[in-house]
Write a protein that holds these residues in place. Structure first.
Motif, PDB file in Angstrom:
ATOM      1  N   ALA A 210       0.828  -1.206   0.000  1.00 34.83           N
ATOM      2  CA  ALA A 210       0.000   0.000   0.000  1.00 34.83           C
ATOM      3  C   ALA A 210       0.865   1.260   0.000  1.00 34.83           C
ATOM      4  N   SER A 211       2.016   1.191   0.643  1.00 33.76           N
ATOM      5  CA  SER A 211       2.885   2.356   0.770  1.00 33.76           C
ATOM      6  C   SER A 211       3.581   2.723  -0.535  1.00 33.76           C
ATOM      7  N   VAL A 212       3.896   1.727  -1.360  1.00 32.36           N
ATOM      8  CA  VAL A 212       4.637   2.002  -2.603  1.00 32.36           C
ATOM      9  C   VAL A 212       3.743   1.948  -3.828  1.00 32.36           C
ATOM     10  N   ASP A 213       2.460   1.747  -3.628  1.00 35.22           N
ATOM     11  CA  ASP A 213       1.538   1.675  -4.754  1.00 35.22           C
ATOM     12  C   ASP A 213       1.606   2.961  -5.582  1.00 35.22           C
ATOM     13  N   GLY A 214       1.910   2.829  -6.871  1.00 30.41           N
ATOM     14  CA  GLY A 214       1.973   3.987  -7.748  1.00 30.41           C
ATOM     15  C   GLY A 214       3.278   4.749  -7.697  1.00 30.41           C
ATOM     16  N   VAL A 215       4.234   4.297  -6.882  1.00 33.58           N
ATOM     17  CA  VAL A 215       5.530   4.975  -6.774  1.00 33.58           C
ATOM     18  C   VAL A 215       6.520   4.298  -7.717  1.00 33.58           C
ATOM     19  N   ASP A 216       6.927   4.984  -8.759  1.00 32.33           N
ATOM     20  CA  ASP A 216       7.833   4.411  -9.751  1.00 32.33           C
ATOM     21  C   ASP A 216       9.198   4.119  -9.120  1.00 32.33           C
TER      22      ASP A 216
END
Length: 202
Positions: free
Chosen positions: A73-79
């Protein structure tokens, strides 16, 4: 001291940032992000420990599946930042040497560096199969700009990467949550909300 890992050229370069992440917080994320930027890595994998051997005999650890969900959840969408279940999928105790061996077998086109904190680096020689690990990997030591005199045992290929001075710890966050306080702005909101609703640290 810095050095390239043999056979690394032309391979996908990954930083392996292992941890219990119980819970993950913005200090973890800032460290992973700055390592990727400063070293020009293709990605940093936040590797969630299945059974952290260094913490056996202490407190009860939150189930691995829950901790993995928090990291995802924390890195979702973080390239460039990815949650990794490689140690959970392997089962049993989580040893870095086994993780690297598994990584190389599954992804032969990938070269991994191991990211550790300045407080961990002096104890590298105590890690399981340390001599074998020392021969096959470069260590990335993350330290705050004010950290002085970080000692890395002799023989380890390593480099230091300065990171922002975010003074957060999972221990502190668990204590705050146990007091009934929200962890918003200390950990990503989906994680804070899940901890609040599940009362996992109460």
């Amino acid at each position: 001291m810095t050095a390239d890992i043999p056979g690394q050229h032309g391979m996908r370069r990954i930083g392996l940032f292992g941890g219990t992440f119980d819970p993950i917080h913005y200090g973890h994320l800032a460290a992973a992000w700055h390592v990727r930027q400063r070293l020009g890595l293709d990605a940093v994998w936040l590797v969630v420990a299945n059974d952290p051997w260094q913490k056996r005999g202490g407190r009860v650890i939150t189930p691995a599946a829950t901790r993995l969900g928090w990291v995802r959840a924390s890195v979702d969408g973080v390239d460039g930042l990815e949650a990794s279940a490689i140690e959970i999928d392997s089962g049993g105790a989580s040893y870095t040497i086994d993780t690297l061996t598994t990584l190389r077998a599954a992804h032969p086109d990938t070269a991994g560096r191991v990211v550790v904190g300045a407080d961990t680096a002096p104890a590298l020689d105590t890690w399981p199969r340390a001599e074998e690990l020392r021969s096959m990997v470069e260590i990335v030591v993350v330290n705050r700009p004010t950290t002085q005199g970080v000692e890395v045992p002799a023989g380890w290929r390593h480099r230091h990467v300065p990171i922002p001075a975010l003074d957060l710890s999972s221990t502190e966050l668990r204590s705050l949550s146990a007091e009934g306080l929200s962890l918003r702005f200390l950990t990503p909101e989906p994680v804070a909300l899940d901890i609040e609703t599940s009362a996992v640290f109460s």
